[in-house]
Every structure is written in C-alpha cells, then in structure tokens.
Design an enzyme around this catalytic site. Structure first.
Site, short mmCIF file in Angstrom:
data_model
loop_
_atom_site.label_atom_id
_atom_site.label_comp_id
_atom_site.label_asym_id
_atom_site.label_seq_id
_atom_site.Cartn_x
_atom_site.Cartn_y
_atom_site.Cartn_z
N CYS A 2 0.82 -1.19 0.00
CA CYS A 2 0.00 0.00 0.00
C CYS A 2 0.86 1.25 0.00
O CYS A 2 2.07 1.21 0.21
CB CYS A 2 -0.94 0.04 1.19
SG CYS A 2 -1.97 -1.40 1.43
N LYS A 596 6.18 -4.81 -3.01
CA LYS A 596 7.62 -4.54 -2.88
C LYS A 596 8.03 -4.46 -1.43
O LYS A 596 9.04 -5.02 -1.03
CB LYS A 596 7.95 -3.23 -3.61
CG LYS A 596 9.43 -2.84 -3.54
CD LYS A 596 10.30 -3.82 -4.28
CE LYS A 596 11.75 -3.38 -4.32
NZ LYS A 596 12.62 -4.40 -4.93
#
Length: 601
Positions: A2, A596
């Site tokens: 997010c 990531k």
C-alpha cells in the site's frame, strides 16, 4: 504494501496525487483512489485495478482543489473491489480517510461503538472513519476525535484524515507503518515514501509512532502521545528522481539488473578510505567484534542474502552466525547467546516482521545493525547502527540489485572484522569486487544468451528445480524465488544432496533442473546430482565457472573468488527469470499478489 500520499497547499492537488501514487506503484496494490477538497465539496475517485484506470475516472471530471489524499490498497480486509478501495468516508460524508496497516481490534471497536451504523465496505479502515464521526458527534473537536480513535487502535496504521468542515487541515498519525511529512513553501505533503512527492519537495520530517500531526499549508504541528508539541528537524531526501525512471529499458527489473555493475562500483567507493583501505564506522566494528554470536533477521531475498553473508561472517570474521526468517523468529525466539548482535537486512528498511523482532530485541537491550537501501527508514532509525546499500531506488517488485548490494556490503563488513580480529585474509576484497563488477558486466552483455536459455528450458514448463551445494545452494534458493515470483512457474531450490531424500520423486521427462557448479570442492558431487536427475528424464541447465566447466555446460560465468560467486551467478538467474516471464507476456515489474515493501505482519 500500500501507499499513501497527501497534499495541502496553493496548487490543485489531483494531478500531484495521481503522480505520487504512480511513484508508489512498485509497493504493490490492487486498487487505488484519491479524495480532493475545494471550497464547495469533497470528491472521491477510486477504482479497482491499476492507477491508469483511476486516472481515467479522475481525468473525466473537472473537479479539483488544493487539498487531497491518495491511496494504493493491498487487500487485507475484504476483497479487491470498488467498495473496499480507499479513501473511505463516514456515514455523513464529513470525514474522509486513507489507511495503511492492519487494525487487530476493529471488530471489537465496531461492536462497542458502532452498532446500528451501516457499512459500505468490509474493511477495518471504514471502522476508523466511522469512529471519528462517532466521537465528533459526542461533541469532540476533529483533532480530539481523531486522537481518541487513534488511542483505541491496536495494530499497525498510517492514517490521513480530511474534514469537510475544516478544509485547511490533514490529520495524520502512524504506528508500525511508514509515513513521512514533506515540507515546502506554502504547502506540505505526506507520503509513504519520499519518492512519491519528490515532484514538489525533497525536504522531509520523520513521524514517530503514536504521534498526531496536524498538517496545514503553512505550518505543521507534531504532538506526542501525551499531547505535547514536538520540535523536529527536517532532512533532505538524497534521491535522484531520474534514478526511479525506466529510461531506455522496457522494465524496471531489466534496468536494475543492468545497474548492478554501477552499484558495485558505488559500494567500493563508499566503503573505501582515501588510502584505498576498506572502511566502516568503528562503533559498528566494535559491536561486531564484541558479539559472541550474530543473528541475521530478514525475509525473502534479503534472507537469501543473509545466508551468503553467514559464510563471510563465519569463514572470514570467525563470528558464529545464525540466519532467521523474521516472521518465524518474532514468535519463536531461540535461546540467545550472552552477547548477541542482531543484523537486520531489508531493502526498504520497513519490513514489518523484521521491525517486530527489532522492537523485542531493543527491549532486551541487545545491539543491532540494519543493512538497508533507505536512509531514515524505520529499521534504520530504530537500530543502533546502519550500513547503507547505496543501490539507488529499486522499483521492480522482484529484488535484484539490492540482493547483490547486500552481499557486497556483508563481505566488506566481514573482511574489516576479520582484520580487526587479526585473522589473516586470503583475499584482497577490493580487487576481487572489481573482478566481480567486470564479471557482472560480461553476463549482462550476454543477455541474448540468457533469453535463449529461458526459451530452451522454461518456455512451456510449469515446474522447475534449482540445485546447488554449499554457497551455490544459497543462490539456488534465490534463483527459484526470482523465477516463481515473476513467471509464476512453480520453482524450488534444493541442496543437491537432498534430492534423493524426496525431491527426485518429482522429476519427470523434460523437467528443467538448473544446477549451479561454481565451487571446486563440490563440483564432482553436484555433477553427480545432475546425472541422477538426467537418468530420470530431467532437462539439465548447468551454470558453472571458468576453471570448473565441463563440455556441455549451458553457461560458464567468468572466474571470481569462490565465496563471491553468488554476486555473479545470480545475475544469470535474474536474467533467465526475466526473460521467462517476458515470454509469457506477464507484468514483470508488478507480479500478481506481491508487494515490494511488506509493511504489515
């Protein structure tokens, strides 16, 4: 996982927010949204899927204003859909909220305070914004209501709140989730990553856990958990925005693979003094020397780098070393030595599981060192020491240059400690790292060969195995991870000697087996393992090293010091994985279901 952006100032916010979210795409997401405020209204735009879809919706409207917040969502509560996307609004539409993190007690709060409230989404975030409305209706000011709600939350959160009746303020709070405050002339911003708002400012302030921040266009007020105003210096985010662009490359992953020689040179330069000797802060060296055991804490690719680092720390520095998966360690801490040193490896410096371990080891008073690519990150701030990777922004979800940078930095640390311990070095590390750099360049130049290997061995397969022995085994784990995360091929890495203990039952006609053969003392053994799988129909891809190659090997890497072979052989595996995914027409930079930076436990 997010990302949050926010802007309050003199300019229209919509385009700034959209561009900021685009800079956060690398973090992983399944939906995105923005809320924009002007004198008349608060308007929310949000969409499931890529930011490009959100942009179409937002650009179709002329609505804009000087205040706004934005969010990329990775589903934790509720499926990815429009209703569960952020921003969320309270029932009366007055309050609008974005949230990163996981609220552990949201169901209890919902039951205690919000019975009878109609909810649109399945998210924990909507509970937060409805609680703000609830306490506002009890007569509290927005700041008081927000502070009250934050005090009730258990879990991780980064929050940005808008109030339609106070259009000149963004209310901000965080706990265990990254969020920065960016400052400018006549405007201020918030962002999960400085990269998102480099378009307007490079000056940032840290926000600490449990703080409440009142953000206006011409001032920022930071308050601690007791309501006391906190003064905090700003810092300059030393990031070249151009480093985060793809440039001439088709994908960030390919760009970052190609950047590895430059990263090696930068590391050599940063960790070398004027006389050409290796250098690291003496306080770090002293803590390593005084440790009776090192505990490396990491996840994913960083964990694999830690396995290689263990070889350096034990063989060169002579320090017993354990490598642990962070998410397991935090719930199952082993019996610790008397003088442990904890080394946290994280590209982002925000990995939630590693941070959870650091919180516990700090309580125990143990020394800590973070190895990260991001100065000022949470793990960097909260550890005693930090070693930076100097790798530049890594945008692709699949880590490449950070892995090799982590190994290089660990090798330098180990060699300096070895010298301090009076252990005779069998390696001129700077010279050998220079050789590694040249070897990586040679492999990058052989990209067409790697593409052909991907075609020959992986074009149609659904399964693949990677095998190696000793340090090659550690690299096989990383090679398998790279392949599976971007090509969706079921790939596993194994110690060559373990094949006969179960895995060989999975070998069928045509099963690709990638074997690493770069270590002299086990060269015959790993080749024996290859013969075993070939006898059962496997399609072998042997990657060896000059001086150890045999006729028929698929690819031979240039000769480097045996303990440094992971820095070289892994580049071949990275390229092979890249082309395997590319040929399947997959999103190489943003593989499905992956983020990531994993900022929730």
């Amino acid at each position: 996982m997010c990302g949050i952006v926010g802007y309050i100032g003199y300019d229209n916010a919509k385009e700034l927010l959209l561009k900021g979210l685009e800079k956060l795409e690398y973090r992983g997401y399944d939906s995105a949204g923005i809320a924009v405020v002007n004198d008349d209204n608060t308007t929310v735009f949000k969409e499931k899927g890529r930011i490009a879809e959100l942009r179409k919706v937002a650009d179709s409207s002329d609505f804009d204003g000087p205040v706004g917040i934005g969010h990329t969502r990775w589903a934790t509560h509720g499926v990815p859909n429009h209703e569960n996307s952020h921003p969320h609004q309270s029932s009366n539409g007055r309050f609008t909220l974005v949230h990163n993190g996981v609220i552990e007690n949201y169901e209890e709060l919902k039951g205690e305070y919000l019975q009878g409230v109609s909810f649109i989404s399945e998210t924990d975030t909507e509970v937060i914004v409805q609680l703000v409305e609830y306490f506002s209706n009890q007569g509290l000011s927005t700041e008081e209501a927000f502070t009250k709600v934050v005090s009730l939350l258990h879990g991780s959160y980064a929050l940005g709140l808008l109030d339609a009746e106070d259009k000149d303020t963004i209310y901000v709070a965080k706990n265990k989730s990254p969020l920065l405050l960016g400052v400018g002339e006549g405007f201020n911003v918030i962002a999960s990553d400085a990269l998102a708002m480099l378009q307007v400012t490079s000056e940032y302030k840290e926000i600490h856990d449990h703080e409440i921040v009142i953000v206006k266009k011409d001032e920022v007020i930071i308050k601690d958990a007791d309501g006391n105003v906190v003064e905090r210096d700003s810092y300059i985010a030393e990031i070249d925005a151009s480093d985060a662009e793809k440039g001439v490359y088709a994908h960030y992953m390919l760009k970052e693979i190609h950047e590895q020689p430059a990263v090696m040179r930068r590391i050599i330069q940063e960790y070398q003094d004027a006389e050409g000797n290796l250098k690291i802060d003496q306080d770090i060296i002293n803590d390593v020397k005084e440790a009776d055991r090192i505990y490396v804490i990491a996840a994913g690719t960083s964990y694999h780098a830690g396995l290689v680092g263990k070889e350096f720390l034990e063989k060169w520095a002579g320090v017993p070393t354990e490598v642990h998966v962070a998410s397991e360690f935090v719930y199952n801490m082993p019996l610790l030595s008397e003088k442990p040193l904890f080394v946290y490896i994280s590209q982002s410096g925000e990995t939630a599981d590693s941070r959870a371990v650091l919180v516990e080891t700090n309580k125990l008073g143990h020394k800590s060192l973070t190895i990260t690519n991001v100065a000022g990150s949470t793990l960097s701030r909260e550890a005693d020491h930090t070693l930076l990777l100097h790798a530049g922004p890594e945008i692709a979800v699949a880590s490449t240059k950070a892995y090799t940078a982590q190994i290089a930095v660990l090798s330098i640390l180990s060699q300096i400690v070895a010298k301090e311990h009076g252990r005779e070095a069998d390696i001129d590390l700077l010279r050998e790292l220079a050789k590694v750099t040249t070897a990586i360049e040679a492999i990058v130049d052989d990209a067409p060969i790697m593409e052909q290997i991907a075609t020959d061995f992986l074009e149609t397969t659904r399964n693949a195995f990677f095998i190696g022995r000793t340090i090659d085994y550690n690299v096989s784990l990383e090679g398998a991870l790279k392949l599976k995360e971007i090509s969706y091929i079921q790939a596993e890495g194994f110690a060559g000697g373990e094949l006969k203990h179960g895995t060989i039952a999975l070998i069928e006609d045509g099963t690709p087996v990638v074997a690493l053969a770069t270590q002299e003392n086990v060269n015959l053994s790993i080749r024996g393992n290859v013969k075993e799988v070939v006898a059962r129909g496997a399609h072998p891809c042997i990657i060896s090293m000059e001086g150890l190659e045999k006729e028929g090997d698929t690819y031979v890497i240039p000769h480097v010091h045996e303990l440094l072979t992971p820095l070289v052989s892994v580049v071949a595996l990275q390229l092979i994985s890249y082309y395997a995914a590319l040929h399947r027409d997959l999103d190489v930079d943003k593989p499905r279901n992956l983020a990531k930076s994993v900022t929730v436990e």
